[in-house]
Design a protein around this motif. Structure first.
Motif, PDB file in Angstrom:
ATOM      1  N   SER A  52      10.300   3.619   5.067  1.00 50.11           N
ATOM      2  CA  SER A  52      11.937   3.402   5.275  1.00 50.11           C
ATOM      3  C   SER A  52      11.918   3.201   6.947  1.00 50.11           C
ATOM      4  O   SER A  52      13.046   2.593   7.261  1.00 50.11           O
ATOM      5  N   LEU A  53      11.006   3.277   7.663  1.00 49.42           N
ATOM      6  CA  LEU A  53      11.007   2.982   9.090  1.00 49.42           C
ATOM      7  C   LEU A  53      10.636   1.530   9.136  1.00 49.42           C
ATOM      8  O   LEU A  53      11.273   0.782  10.477  1.00 49.42           O
ATOM      9  N   ILE A  54       9.739   0.980   8.349  1.00 50.82           N
ATOM     10  CA  ILE A  54       9.675  -0.402   8.365  1.00 50.82           C
ATOM     11  C   ILE A  54      10.773  -1.295   7.986  1.00 50.82           C
ATOM     12  O   ILE A  54      11.147  -2.342   8.394  1.00 50.82           O
ATOM     13  N   GLY A  55      11.484  -0.569   6.784  1.00 53.74           N
ATOM     14  CA  GLY A  55      12.629  -1.406   6.265  1.00 53.74           C
ATOM     15  C   GLY A  55      12.389  -2.825   5.754  1.00 53.74           C
ATOM     16  O   GLY A  55      11.460  -2.977   5.385  1.00 53.74           O
ATOM     17  N   GLY A  56      13.588  -3.387   5.379  1.00 49.50           N
ATOM     18  CA  GLY A  56      13.575  -4.413   4.485  1.00 49.50           C
ATOM     19  C   GLY A  56      13.736  -4.292   3.024  1.00 49.50           C
ATOM     20  O   GLY A  56      13.638  -3.065   2.419  1.00 49.50           O
ATOM     21  N   PRO A  57      13.790  -5.399   2.323  1.00 48.58           N
ATOM     22  CA  PRO A  57      14.059  -5.378   0.877  1.00 48.58           C
ATOM     23  C   PRO A  57      13.104  -4.627  -0.048  1.00 48.58           C
ATOM     24  O   PRO A  57      13.304  -3.716  -0.888  1.00 48.58           O
ATOM     25  N   ARG A  58      11.851  -4.856   0.529  1.00 47.93           N
ATOM     26  CA  ARG A  58      10.773  -4.019  -0.185  1.00 47.93           C
ATOM     27  C   ARG A  58      10.604  -2.770   0.011  1.00 47.93           C
ATOM     28  O   ARG A  58      10.366  -1.805  -0.976  1.00 47.93           O
ATOM     29  N   SER A  59      10.995  -2.331   1.162  1.00 48.41           N
ATOM     30  CA  SER A  59      11.224  -0.690   1.458  1.00 48.41           C
ATOM     31  C   SER A  59      12.056  -0.300   0.513  1.00 48.41           C
ATOM     32  O   SER A  59      12.010   0.854   0.043  1.00 48.41           O
ATOM     33  N   HIS A  97       0.828  -1.146  -0.081  1.00 45.59           N
ATOM     34  CA  HIS A  97       0.105  -0.017   0.014  1.00 45.59           C
ATOM     35  C   HIS A  97       0.846   1.224   0.156  1.00 45.59           C
ATOM     36  O   HIS A  97       0.539   2.315  -0.509  1.00 45.59           O
ATOM     37  N   LEU A  98       2.137   1.352   0.582  1.00 42.98           N
ATOM     38  CA  LEU A  98       3.002   2.261   0.831  1.00 42.98           C
ATOM     39  C   LEU A  98       3.337   2.520  -0.748  1.00 42.98           C
ATOM     40  O   LEU A  98       3.772   3.492  -1.274  1.00 42.98           O
ATOM     41  N   ALA A  99       3.821   1.477  -1.425  1.00 38.99           N
ATOM     42  CA  ALA A  99       4.315   1.368  -2.820  1.00 38.99           C
ATOM     43  C   ALA A  99       3.448   2.095  -3.467  1.00 38.99           C
ATOM     44  O   ALA A  99       3.671   2.975  -4.439  1.00 38.99           O
ATOM     45  N   GLU A 100       2.157   1.795  -3.293  1.00 39.08           N
ATOM     46  CA  GLU A 100       1.159   2.498  -4.380  1.00 39.08           C
ATOM     47  C   GLU A 100       0.660   3.925  -3.965  1.00 39.08           C
ATOM     48  O   GLU A 100       0.830   4.776  -4.945  1.00 39.08           O
ATOM     49  N   LEU A 101       0.949   4.304  -2.542  1.00 39.98           N
ATOM     50  CA  LEU A 101       0.897   5.735  -2.516  1.00 39.98           C
ATOM     51  C   LEU A 101       1.918   6.651  -2.902  1.00 39.98           C
ATOM     52  O   LEU A 101       1.739   7.780  -3.110  1.00 39.98           O
ATOM     53  N   ALA A 102       3.070   5.943  -2.846  1.00 35.73           N
ATOM     54  CA  ALA A 102       4.382   6.898  -3.192  1.00 35.73           C
ATOM     55  C   ALA A 102       4.218   6.848  -4.777  1.00 35.73           C
ATOM     56  O   ALA A 102       4.918   7.893  -5.010  1.00 35.73           O
TER      57      ALA A 102
END
Length: 93
Positions: free
Chosen positions: A53-60, A32-37
């Motif tokens: 960025s706060l959630i982190g990980g490869p998808r972030s 959802h963050l990817a869509e909003l971005a």
């Protein structure tokens, strides 16, 4: 509880977002963050990048890297700032 786009948008629509609490949504919020971005609402897109960025990980990392190539210079700047929150290992794509 399934994380929905509406739920993520609601968290980010607050005048003062509680990013610590929002980050607890975890990796389920990242699609959802990817869509909003990528949407035309620059403020919401910037908030989505920061939360990713706060959630982190490869998808972030992917979300932020994609935003770094956005047409809107404000979103590119937000992506650059968001990179500082990622661990060093996550900064390379």
């Amino acid at each position: 509880m399934a994380i929905t786009l509406q739920h993520v948008r609601q968290r980010l629509s607050e005048p003062e977002v509680d990013y610590s609490a929002a980050a607890e949504l975890g990796a389920d919020a990242l699609p959802h963050l990817a869509e909003l971005a990528t949407r035309s609402d620059t403020v919401l897109a910037c908030k989505a990048l920061y939360l990713a960025s706060l959630i982190g990980g490869p998808r972030s990392t992917e979300i932020i890297a994609d935003a770094a190539e956005h047409d809107d210079p404000i979103i590119r700047i937000a992506a650059s700032a968001a990179l500082r929150n990622l661990r060093q290992a996550e900064r390379t794509r």
